[in-house]
Design a protein around this motif. Structure first.
Motif, PDB file in Angstrom:
ATOM      1  N   UNK A  20      59.878  39.975  68.623  1.00 19.87           N
ATOM      2  CA  UNK A  20      60.056  39.757  67.187  1.00 19.87           C
ATOM      3  C   UNK A  20      60.959  38.554  66.962  1.00 19.87           C
ATOM      4  N   UNK A  21      60.868  37.993  65.766  1.00 15.37           N
ATOM      5  CA  UNK A  21      61.750  36.882  65.443  1.00 15.37           C
ATOM      6  C   UNK A  21      63.081  37.420  64.941  1.00 15.37           C
ATOM      7  N   UNK A  22      63.936  36.544  64.497  1.00 16.53           N
ATOM      8  CA  UNK A  22      65.303  36.926  64.137  1.00 16.53           C
ATOM      9  C   UNK A  22      65.365  37.866  62.929  1.00 16.53           C
ATOM     10  N   UNK A  23      64.337  37.830  62.075  1.00 20.52           N
ATOM     11  CA  UNK A  23      64.339  38.729  60.916  1.00 20.52           C
ATOM     12  C   UNK A  23      63.466  39.967  61.128  1.00 20.52           C
ATOM     13  N   UNK A  24      62.920  40.108  62.330  1.00 27.24           N
ATOM     14  CA  UNK A  24      62.190  41.321  62.671  1.00 27.24           C
ATOM     15  C   UNK A  24      60.682  41.265  62.536  1.00 27.24           C
ATOM     16  N   UNK A  25      60.128  40.093  62.221  1.00 24.59           N
ATOM     17  CA  UNK A  25      58.675  39.978  62.127  1.00 24.59           C
ATOM     18  C   UNK A  25      58.078  39.960  63.527  1.00 24.59           C
ATOM     19  N   UNK A  26      56.988  40.692  63.711  1.00 26.40           N
ATOM     20  CA  UNK A  26      56.350  40.761  65.019  1.00 26.40           C
ATOM     21  C   UNK A  26      55.683  39.445  65.376  1.00 26.40           C
ATOM     22  N   UNK A  27      55.928  38.992  66.611  1.00 22.17           N
ATOM     23  CA  UNK A  27      55.272  37.796  67.126  1.00 22.17           C
ATOM     24  C   UNK A  27      54.222  38.153  68.161  1.00 22.17           C
ATOM     25  N   UNK A  44      55.371  38.911  80.956  1.00 25.28           N
ATOM     26  CA  UNK A  44      54.013  38.576  80.497  1.00 25.28           C
ATOM     27  C   UNK A  44      53.984  38.355  78.980  1.00 25.28           C
ATOM     28  N   UNK A  45      54.698  39.205  78.264  1.00 26.45           N
ATOM     29  CA  UNK A  45      54.712  39.118  76.808  1.00 26.45           C
ATOM     30  C   UNK A  45      55.426  37.861  76.324  1.00 26.45           C
ATOM     31  N   UNK A  46      56.539  37.511  76.937  1.00 32.33           N
ATOM     32  CA  UNK A  46      57.258  36.289  76.564  1.00 32.33           C
ATOM     33  C   UNK A  46      56.409  35.054  76.858  1.00 32.33           C
ATOM     34  N   UNK A  47      55.740  35.041  78.006  1.00 34.51           N
ATOM     35  CA  UNK A  47      54.857  33.918  78.344  1.00 34.51           C
ATOM     36  C   UNK A  47      53.759  33.771  77.296  1.00 34.51           C
ATOM     37  N   UNK A  48      53.184  34.886  76.874  1.00 36.01           N
ATOM     38  CA  UNK A  48      52.122  34.866  75.870  1.00 36.01           C
ATOM     39  C   UNK A  48      52.650  34.349  74.537  1.00 36.01           C
ATOM     40  N   UNK A  49      53.794  34.838  74.099  1.00 34.31           N
ATOM     41  CA  UNK A  49      54.359  34.415  72.816  1.00 34.31           C
ATOM     42  C   UNK A  49      54.739  32.939  72.845  1.00 34.31           C
TER      43      UNK A  49
END
Length: 59
Positions: A20-27, A44-49
């Protein structure tokens, strides 16, 4: 997806990992078997984002 158990935490079924970003929106969201290690799923998730969004970077 088959139902599995996380040996360390005794969680049956599936794990959900999010970025999520700093305000909580899903990335990004990843749903994996409970037997998948958190570090592997997180990497894996960080690489994808990071690949999908230029504002996300690995430090």
């Amino acid at each position: 997806m088959s139902s599995t158990v996380d040996a360390g935490k005794t969680i049956a079924g599936r794990k959900r990992n999010i970025v999520s970003d700093i305000i909580g929106l899903l990335l990004a969201v990843l749903v994996a078997a409970a037997s998948v290690q958190d570090s592997a799923a997180g990497s894996r998730l960080i690489d994808q984002a990071a690949a999908e969004r230029s504002s996300v970077r690995k430090v």
